[in-house]
Design a protein around this motif. Structure first.
Motif, PDB file in Angstrom:
ATOM      1  N   THR A 234       0.954  -1.235   0.024  1.00  0.00           N
ATOM      2  CA  THR A 234       0.010  -0.096   0.160  1.00  0.00           C
ATOM      3  C   THR A 234       0.774   1.227  -0.197  1.00  0.00           C
ATOM      4  OG1 THR A 234      -1.749  -1.242   1.003  1.00  0.00           O
ATOM      5  CG2 THR A 234      -1.890   1.298   1.290  1.00  0.00           C
ATOM      6  N   PHE A 235       1.914   1.214   0.972  1.00  0.00           N
ATOM      7  CA  PHE A 235       2.533   2.487   0.930  1.00  0.00           C
ATOM      8  C   PHE A 235       3.868   2.780  -0.333  1.00  0.00           C
ATOM      9  CE2 PHE A 235       1.008   2.675   5.319  1.00  0.00           C
ATOM     10  CZ  PHE A 235       1.239   4.012   5.589  1.00  0.00           C
ATOM     11  N   LEU A 236       4.249   1.706  -0.864  1.00  0.00           N
ATOM     12  CA  LEU A 236       5.016   1.889  -1.865  1.00  0.00           C
ATOM     13  C   LEU A 236       3.836   2.077  -3.222  1.00  0.00           C
ATOM     14  CD1 LEU A 236       7.034  -1.371  -2.012  1.00  0.00           C
ATOM     15  CD2 LEU A 236       7.753   0.909  -1.819  1.00  0.00           C
ATOM     16  N   ASP A 237       2.652   1.550  -3.075  1.00  0.00           N
ATOM     17  CA  ASP A 237       1.803   2.007  -4.345  1.00  0.00           C
ATOM     18  C   ASP A 237       1.423   3.702  -4.445  1.00  0.00           C
ATOM     19  OD1 ASP A 237       2.471  -0.331  -5.323  1.00  0.00           O
ATOM     20  OD2 ASP A 237       0.334  -1.206  -4.910  1.00  0.00           O
ATOM     21  N   LYS A 238       1.471   4.102  -3.016  1.00  0.00           N
ATOM     22  CA  LYS A 238       0.756   5.423  -2.817  1.00  0.00           C
ATOM     23  C   LYS A 238       1.866   6.653  -2.835  1.00  0.00           C
ATOM     24  CE  LYS A 238      -3.820   4.229  -0.718  1.00  0.00           C
ATOM     25  NZ  LYS A 238      -4.496   4.250   0.400  1.00  0.00           N
ATOM     26  N   LYS A 257       8.124  -5.859  -5.887  1.00  0.00           N
ATOM     27  CA  LYS A 257       8.163  -5.028  -7.013  1.00  0.00           C
ATOM     28  C   LYS A 257       8.073  -3.764  -6.669  1.00  0.00           C
ATOM     29  CE  LYS A 257       8.502  -8.826  -9.797  1.00  0.00           C
ATOM     30  NZ  LYS A 257       8.725  -9.938  -8.865  1.00  0.00           N
ATOM     31  N   MET A 258       8.492  -2.666  -7.356  1.00  0.00           N
ATOM     32  CA  MET A 258       8.474  -1.315  -7.313  1.00  0.00           C
ATOM     33  C   MET A 258       7.243  -0.974  -8.174  1.00  0.00           C
ATOM     34  SD  MET A 258      10.477  -0.074  -5.195  1.00  0.00           S
ATOM     35  CE  MET A 258      10.589  -1.809  -4.106  1.00  0.00           C
ATOM     36  N   PRO A 259       6.415  -0.126  -7.583  1.00  0.00           N
ATOM     37  CA  PRO A 259       5.282   0.441  -8.617  1.00  0.00           C
ATOM     38  C   PRO A 259       5.894   1.121  -9.873  1.00  0.00           C
ATOM     39  CG  PRO A 259       5.627   1.761  -6.821  1.00  0.00           C
ATOM     40  CD  PRO A 259       6.517   0.705  -6.663  1.00  0.00           C
ATOM     41  N   ALA A 260       4.930   0.805 -11.044  1.00  0.00           N
ATOM     42  CA  ALA A 260       5.258   1.420 -12.221  1.00  0.00           C
ATOM     43  C   ALA A 260       5.182   2.977 -12.050  1.00  0.00           C
ATOM     44  CB  ALA A 260       4.306   0.880 -13.333  1.00  0.00           C
ATOM     45  N   ILE A 274      22.903   1.046 -10.381  1.00  0.00           N
ATOM     46  CA  ILE A 274      21.953   2.401 -10.548  1.00  0.00           C
ATOM     47  C   ILE A 274      21.483   2.537 -11.855  1.00  0.00           C
ATOM     48  CG2 ILE A 274      21.977   4.837 -10.316  1.00  0.00           C
ATOM     49  CD1 ILE A 274      24.018   4.639  -8.340  1.00  0.00           C
ATOM     50  N   ASN A 275      20.221   2.396 -11.931  1.00  0.00           N
ATOM     51  CA  ASN A 275      19.377   2.333 -13.118  1.00  0.00           C
ATOM     52  C   ASN A 275      19.404   1.062 -14.038  1.00  0.00           C
ATOM     53  OD1 ASN A 275      17.576   4.473 -13.873  1.00  0.00           O
ATOM     54  ND2 ASN A 275      19.689   6.086 -14.094  1.00  0.00           N
ATOM     55  N   LYS A 276      19.915  -0.048 -13.114  1.00  0.00           N
ATOM     56  CA  LYS A 276      19.792  -1.167 -13.823  1.00  0.00           C
ATOM     57  C   LYS A 276      18.548  -1.733 -14.204  1.00  0.00           C
ATOM     58  CE  LYS A 276      21.419  -4.740 -11.151  1.00  0.00           C
ATOM     59  NZ  LYS A 276      20.265  -5.622 -10.883  1.00  0.00           N
ATOM     60  N   ASP A 277      17.748  -1.924 -13.131  1.00  0.00           N
ATOM     61  CA  ASP A 277      16.267  -2.669 -13.386  1.00  0.00           C
ATOM     62  C   ASP A 277      15.128  -1.699 -13.262  1.00  0.00           C
ATOM     63  OD1 ASP A 277      16.794  -5.921 -12.986  1.00  0.00           O
ATOM     64  OD2 ASP A 277      18.316  -4.773 -12.161  1.00  0.00           O
ATOM     65  N   VAL A 278      15.411  -0.548 -12.570  1.00  0.00           N
ATOM     66  CA  VAL A 278      14.303   0.350 -12.347  1.00  0.00           C
ATOM     67  C   VAL A 278      14.855   1.548 -12.714  1.00  0.00           C
ATOM     68  CG1 VAL A 278      12.919  -0.923 -10.507  1.00  0.00           C
ATOM     69  CG2 VAL A 278      14.378   0.779 -10.068  1.00  0.00           C
ATOM     70  N   PRO A 279      14.038   2.385 -13.505  1.00  0.00           N
ATOM     71  CA  PRO A 279      14.638   3.961 -13.790  1.00  0.00           C
ATOM     72  C   PRO A 279      14.457   4.796 -12.532  1.00  0.00           C
ATOM     73  CG  PRO A 279      12.338   3.526 -14.548  1.00  0.00           C
ATOM     74  CD  PRO A 279      12.677   2.248 -14.311  1.00  0.00           C
ATOM     75  N   VAL A 280      15.515   5.447 -12.455  1.00  0.00           N
ATOM     76  CA  VAL A 280      15.441   6.392 -11.215  1.00  0.00           C
ATOM     77  C   VAL A 280      15.627   7.900 -11.448  1.00  0.00           C
ATOM     78  CG1 VAL A 280      16.502   4.610  -9.839  1.00  0.00           C
ATOM     79  CG2 VAL A 280      18.064   6.003 -10.786  1.00  0.00           C
ATOM     80  N   ALA A 281      15.085   8.525 -10.514  1.00  0.00           N
ATOM     81  CA  ALA A 281      15.200  10.017 -10.660  1.00  0.00           C
ATOM     82  C   ALA A 281      16.546  10.544 -10.295  1.00  0.00           C
ATOM     83  CB  ALA A 281      14.067  10.748  -9.760  1.00  0.00           C
ATOM     84  N   LEU A 282      17.225   9.999  -9.395  1.00  0.00           N
ATOM     85  CA  LEU A 282      18.375  10.350  -8.947  1.00  0.00           C
ATOM     86  C   LEU A 282      19.289   9.145  -8.339  1.00  0.00           C
ATOM     87  CD1 LEU A 282      20.428  12.933  -8.256  1.00  0.00           C
ATOM     88  CD2 LEU A 282      19.383  12.916  -6.101  1.00  0.00           C
ATOM     89  N   GLY A 283      20.415   9.289  -8.696  1.00  0.00           N
ATOM     90  CA  GLY A 283      21.179   8.091  -8.351  1.00  0.00           C
ATOM     91  C   GLY A 283      22.699   8.438  -7.590  1.00  0.00           C
ATOM     92  N   ILE A 284      22.853   7.801  -6.612  1.00  0.00           N
ATOM     93  CA  ILE A 284      23.622   8.153  -5.543  1.00  0.00           C
ATOM     94  C   ILE A 284      24.722   6.736  -5.595  1.00  0.00           C
ATOM     95  CG2 ILE A 284      24.757   9.184  -3.452  1.00  0.00           C
ATOM     96  CD1 ILE A 284      21.756  10.156  -3.221  1.00  0.00           C
ATOM     97  N   ALA A 285      26.160   6.886  -5.615  1.00  0.00           N
ATOM     98  CA  ALA A 285      26.847   5.754  -5.253  1.00  0.00           C
ATOM     99  C   ALA A 285      27.721   6.103  -4.380  1.00  0.00           C
ATOM    100  CB  ALA A 285      28.007   5.620  -6.430  1.00  0.00           C
ATOM    101  N   GLY A 286      27.813   4.892  -3.260  1.00  0.00           N
ATOM    102  CA  GLY A 286      28.546   5.307  -2.074  1.00  0.00           C
ATOM    103  C   GLY A 286      28.250   4.336  -0.976  1.00  0.00           C
ATOM    104  N   ASP A 287      29.096   4.273   0.032  1.00  0.00           N
ATOM    105  CA  ASP A 287      28.781   3.437   1.039  1.00  0.00           C
ATOM    106  C   ASP A 287      27.450   3.772   2.006  1.00  0.00           C
ATOM    107  OD1 ASP A 287      30.300   1.592   3.810  1.00  0.00           O
ATOM    108  OD2 ASP A 287      29.368   3.331   4.401  1.00  0.00           O
TER     109      ASP A 287
END
Length: 481
Positions: A234-238, A257-260, A274-287
């Motif tokens: 519910t919370f992921l979808d909303k 599954k992440m919501p479409a 990052i951006n491998k399976d789901v498109p992202v608005a912002l990617g951050i690499a790091g520990d």
């Protein structure tokens, strides 16, 4: 001669070798040692050349898929035969399921090879590292003074990207935090909790990340894979923003599954995720710890130090999960005979000291019957997996966890199919004095086979795969009921 001489050599230095019946189980034990110590103690498994390395393949593959640090130490054929077809060559065949795979061909190179191996094990995304020692190498000398253990390296981050992520998170109306295994490796549990409480953000985890956030916390949505608490879905979808921390978002049959069309920030150690399976608005690499520390600093600049009131969010979580749980209560409290597996696990959770317990599920039904309902309260108290695994892996996980954390009650939950794969290694737990608790859910059949293929199963197959497993445990010298 089919032995790994390493076992004798380490025993001279008072390092205890554990002998397993099946190589795959030994890999699973080493896997768990690394998991429950956040990689501070690296699990090592050594096996003989030929069939020993062949039998180990599945355990190495699983550690690679799940990004677990293991030093894999196979013997190899003597150097004059190592590259002759059809001799099995682990450094070649396992190269695709290890971070690095290197054979030792010169005694002088041993310090360099192990320096590279342990640097890879201690740095970057986790995964098995393989060093193959040919059988004839044991006749050569090496000077141990030439080796210096490498330090663990933490991966920094792009602070400008973190600042942008903080702005997005503070501005979001319905954010959700999705925490993965990287939070465990970085030991970033405190920072995760601080961020969630500061902005009153609900938190869910991947199966590998389960126990990174206390699931009795009012902001916890719970965790799961195929089977999840209602609040997770519910919370992921909303949500208007999902902040994934320490996770790859790898698409799998056993993950949430992440919501479409979801708006996602992804912060993870490996930029390749990052951006491998789901498109992202912002990617951050790091520990994960470095990212969360920087994120908290930026959020406090924008929001201040006062924690946002979380009562409304907590009530919505409770109001969502309560009717869902009410639907499950007849199964969780069923008095039917034979005993319902949900009742077994519900009673188990109320019986043990959860804070002092490490539990793991096996493949198939035990995973889905345990993960949505078991509420972990302390970090590294749940060994979950979200990609592929072999039936019977949970036994080795429980034994490895017990070796690394002897003061914990270590439990594996498996089924009558799983015990058919690795059940003989229950004798290893007895012989090696590793006191674990195995909960066997015995439904006398291959449950998924019956569900998916009822005609062929009924017409042509004997579906009763059961046995008196309690008697088997007693026969091995353990306790069985």
């Amino acid at each position: 001669y089919p032995v790994n001489h390493l076992l004798e050599h380490v025993a001279k230095f008072d390092i205890r070798p554990i002998i397993v019946r099946q190589e795959r189980v030994g890999l699973h034990m080493a896997d768990a040692v690394s998991r429950v110590t956040s990689g501070k103690t690296i699990g090592i498994f050594a096996m003989q050349h030929g069939p020993g390395t062949e039998n180990a393949y599945g355990g190495v593959a699983q550690a690679y898929i799940e990004s677990i640090q293991i030093l894999v130490r196979p013997m190899g054929y003597q150097r004059r035969l190592a590259w002759v077809e059809r001799n099995y060559n682990a450094s070649v065949s396992m190269r695709s399921i290890t971070k690095t795979a290197e054979p030792i061909t010169s005694a002088k190179e041993i310090p360099n090879i192990f320096r590279r191996a342990f640097q890879n094990l201690k740095s970057g995304r986790g995964g098995p590292v393989l060093v193959e020692i040919p059988t004839d190498m044991w006749n050569e000398e090496v000077d141990p003074k030439d080796y210096a253990p490498p330090q663990r390296i933490r991966t920094g981050t792009d602070l400008s990207a973190v600042a942008e992520a903080a702005k997005m998170l503070v501005a979001a109306k319905r954010p959700v935090i999705y925490a993965g295994q990287g939070v465990h490796w970085a030991e970033a549990w405190t920072e995760l909790k601080e961020l969630a409480e500061l902005l009153a953000i609900p938190v869910t985890t991947s199966l590998e990340g389960k126990s990174a956030f206390p699931e009795t916390h009012p902001l916890s949505l719970g965790s799961g894979g195929l089977a999840i608490p209602q609040a997770v879905r519910t919370f992921l979808d909303k949500s208007d923003l999902i902040f994934g921390i320490g996770c790859s978002f790898t698409e799998t049959n056993f993950g949430v599954k992440m919501p479409a069309g979801a708006r996602i920030i992804q912060a993870t150690l490996d930029p390749g995720d990052i951006n491998k399976d789901v498109p992202v608005a912002l990617g951050i690499a790091g520990d994960a710890k470095i990212v969360l520390e920087a994120m908290l600093a930026e959020v406090r600049k924008l929001h201040g130090n006062k924690a946002k009131d979380h009562k409304a969010v907590a009530k919505e979580i409770s109001d969502t999960n309560e009717p869902w749980l009410a639907k499950w209560m007849p199964k969780l409290t069923s008095n039917d005979a034979p005993l319902n597996p949900y009742r077994v696990l519900w009673e188990l959770q109320k019986t043990v000291d959860i804070a002092n317990t490490i539990i793991t599920h096996d493949a198939g039904s035990p995973r889905d019957q345990l993960s949505p309902f078991w509420k972990s309260t302390t970090p590294l108290s749940y060994i979950g997996w979200g990609k592929t695994t072999q039936l019977g892996a949970g036994l080795g996980f429980a034994m490895g966890a017990k070796l690394a954390k002897p003061d914990k009650l270590c439990i594996n939950v498996w089924g009558d199919a799983a015990i058919g794969f690795t059940g003989m290694d229950f004798e290893t737990a007895v012989r090696e004095r590793i006191p674990i608790l195995s909960i066997l859910l015995n439904n006398f059949s291959m449950a998924i086979e019956l569900k998916v293929m009822p005609v062929s199963t009924e017409k042509y197959r004997s579906t009763d795969i059961s046995g008196d497993y309690a008697a088997m445990a007693r026969a091995f010298g353990g306790y069985g009921e």
